[in-house]
Design an enzyme around this catalytic site. Structure first.
Site, PDB file in Angstrom:
ATOM      1  N   LYS A 190      29.859  96.970  40.420  1.00 21.67           N
ATOM      2  CA  LYS A 190      30.182  96.847  38.998  1.00 21.67           C
ATOM      3  C   LYS A 190      31.599  96.296  38.776  1.00 21.67           C
ATOM      4  O   LYS A 190      31.870  95.647  37.775  1.00 21.67           O
ATOM      5  CB  LYS A 190      30.055  98.201  38.301  1.00 21.67           C
TER       6      LYS A 190
HETATM    7  C1  PLP Z   1      24.351 100.000  38.631  1.00 20.07           C
HETATM    8  C2  PLP Z   1      23.930 100.107  40.033  1.00 20.07           C
HETATM    9  C3  PLP Z   1      22.694  99.596  40.469  1.00 20.07           C
HETATM   10  C4  PLP Z   1      21.706  98.971  39.530  1.00 20.07           C
HETATM   11  O1  PLP Z   1      22.182  97.787  38.957  1.00 20.07           O
HETATM   12  P1  PLP Z   1      21.478  97.186  37.637  1.00 20.07           P
HETATM   13  O2  PLP Z   1      22.298  96.026  37.269  1.00 20.07           O
HETATM   14  O3  PLP Z   1      21.535  98.292  36.616  1.00 20.07           O
HETATM   15  O4  PLP Z   1      20.086  96.868  37.997  1.00 20.07           O
HETATM   16  C5  PLP Z   1      22.406  99.676  41.818  1.00 20.07           C
HETATM   17  N1  PLP Z   1      23.261 100.256  42.696  1.00 20.07           N
HETATM   18  C6  PLP Z   1      24.454 100.759  42.308  1.00 20.07           C
HETATM   19  C7  PLP Z   1      25.331 101.399  43.324  1.00 20.07           C
HETATM   20  C8  PLP Z   1      24.831 100.705  40.971  1.00 20.07           C
HETATM   21  O5  PLP Z   1      25.999 101.204  40.580  1.00 20.07           O
END
Ligand code: PLP
Length: 461
Positions: free
Chosen positions: A111
């Site tokens: 993120k």
């Molecule tokens: C947010 C997240 C996901 C999922 O990502 P999306 O964009 O919501 O599909 C997968 N793994 C981790 C560690 C995350 O923080």
């Protein structure tokens, strides 16, 4: 480049407008009027470019009406200053599995790659416009920490982060609640992630409320995040992929943001054969791709909490593409979802989606087994989200192929899962220290008016 909503193509918006709004007033998601298509020479040129340069190149295509090229370059360079890896991301190959490490940012999950860019974009735009805004976001664990790190100490922003109480890991929570900055407000909602996301959506579409507080959103529906995330698909392709004929990405998926970025990269000309939608036991997307029926069920807590989601918001954008921009149809499907709790994708459309996407789901036991097997063979600990993306290796169509697996978080964020899988205690890296750190958050009922009142009174004092 102008933008429209998936539910209304008549109204056009600038990048700046959709960047601040996040979600359209009609409840739809913003998309560009068309995807910029790279020609062969442009794709070849990516080889010589750094991660930051690729990001700049792509962002400029989508935000030229808002940012000058130099300004954008400064934004992107500042965004990646705090990464612990010179090239921002890295790829480690283990036999036919290529782990794409996306967790070298300040909060140890993918993120950060997008959120740090958003943080710099907000800073630049708000300074220019002399505006103050309120960011409200829901988190399944990692978005919140990434947003708090990206937006802390910005006097033009107040940020409220809603997380599901007791449903994220201690490390995830502490990364959010121990950050000392006057503009950060953590709220633990008595509910699950979908409840948090629903509260945020309700606040957005309550126009009198959202106008009053100058509300803005940075959830994975924010188009800026999607663009930032396309960068690593291009980067991986241009730097690491040997066999250009068969490019397969397996992506741990919750809200369909990260994998949708892969779809956008493909639309822009990257030769991706398949995108694997890897889900945990909350497998609405796998069920949907198998049967055509999209029907959210109860969210079950899993060892991969950031994917404990049943309403996968970005999927609407994919539907829009495969329904060939038929906004009437999208409105109809979304109305069915609201009124009847489900919708069904037409068979011919589903067939086309399946040409580009495959899907798996992974139980907690399977997550543990995958982590253990991978450790035994490679002596590397992977996180429980990443583990779901290896499930596809059980499928004989894939088990011998080169697979690019997005490693979405560092395993130290999920010590309970690692303990369960490997019976070892994980240590936090030195740059994270929670000793003596005081946690700050309010627990609120899953009740829209309580949350709104809390936000209004927090801002006014
Ligand atoms: C947010 C997240 C996901 C999922 O990502 P999306 O964009 O919501 O599909 C997968 N793994 C981790 C560690 C995350 O923080």
């Amino acid at each position: 480049m102008k933008y429209i909503s998936t539910r209304n193509s008549q109204k056009k918006f600038s990048f700046e407008e959709i960047f601040f709004k996040g979600l359209a007033d009609d409840g739809g998601l913003f998309i560009p009027e068309y995807f910029y298509k790279l020609n062969e020479k442009e794709i070849l040129n990516l080889k010589e470019m750094s991660f930051q340069e690729i990001s700049h190149f792509i962002f400029l295509k989508y935000s030229r009406d808002t940012f000058e090229s130099d300004e954008l370059y400064e934004i992107i360079n500042k965004a990646y200053k705090n990464f612990r890896c010179k090239n921002i991301i890295n790829v480690n190959k283990h036999n036919n599995i290529n782990l794409v490490q996306l967790f070298h940012g300040p909060t140890l999950a993918f993120k950060d790659v997008a959120m740090q860019v958003l943080g710099q974009m907000y800073k630049s735009l708000l300074n220019k416009n002399k505006r103050k805004i309120t960011i409200i976001t829901a988190t399944s664990g990692d978005t919140g920490a990434a947003a708090i790190n990206a937006f802390k100490d910005n006097e033009n922003i107040n940020i409220f982060v809603l997380h599901p109480n007791n449903k994220i890991s201690d490390v995830q929570r502490k990364l959010m609640t121990t950050t000392k900055s006057k503009n950060i407000f953590n709220i633990a909602i008595e509910g699950n992630f979908d409840d948090c996301q629903k509260l945020v959506k309700e606040m957005f579409v309550d126009v009198s409320f959202s106008k009053k507080i100058n509300m803005s959103g940075v959830n994975s529906i924010n188009w800026g995040r999607i663009v930032a995330q396309t960068t690593y698909y291009f980067y991986v392709y241009s730097k690491f992929v040997k066999d250009k004929n068969e490019l397969i990405f397996s992506v741990p998926t919750g809200n369909f943001g990260d994998i949708y970025a892969g779809h956008v990269a493909k639309k822009m000309g990257l030769p991706i054969n398949k995108l694997i939608v890897a889900t945990n036991q909350n497998n609405i997307l796998e069920r949907c791709l198998n049967t055509g029926k999209y029907k959210p069920e109860k969210v079950n807590e899993s060892l991969s909490p950031s994917m404990d989601i049943q309403v996968s918001s970005n999927f609407e954008r994919v539907l829009y593409d495969y329904y060939k921009k038929d906004e009437k149809k999208i409105n109809e499907l979304m109305k069915n979802l609201k009124d009847k709790g489900e919708f069904t994708i037409d068979e011919n459309v589903l067939k086309n989606i399946r040409k580009d996407f495959d899907a798996t789901s992974c139980s907690d036991d399977e997550i543990c087994k995958i982590i253990k097997d991978f450790y035994n063979i490679n002596k590397i600990v992977i996180d429980p989200h990443t583990a779901t993306a290896l499930k596809i290796l059980n499928n004989e169509n894939y088990n011998k192929k080169e697979l690019y697996v997005l490693e979405t978080a560092h395993h130290c964020k999920f010590p309970n899962a690692i303990k369960k899988a490997l019976n070892i205690n994980t240590k936090l890296p030195d740059f994270i220290d929670f000793t003596d750190a005081k946690e700050n958050f309010d627990v609120l009922d899953n009740e829209i008016n309580i949350v709104k009142d809390h936000i209004l009174s927090s801002i006014s004092c």
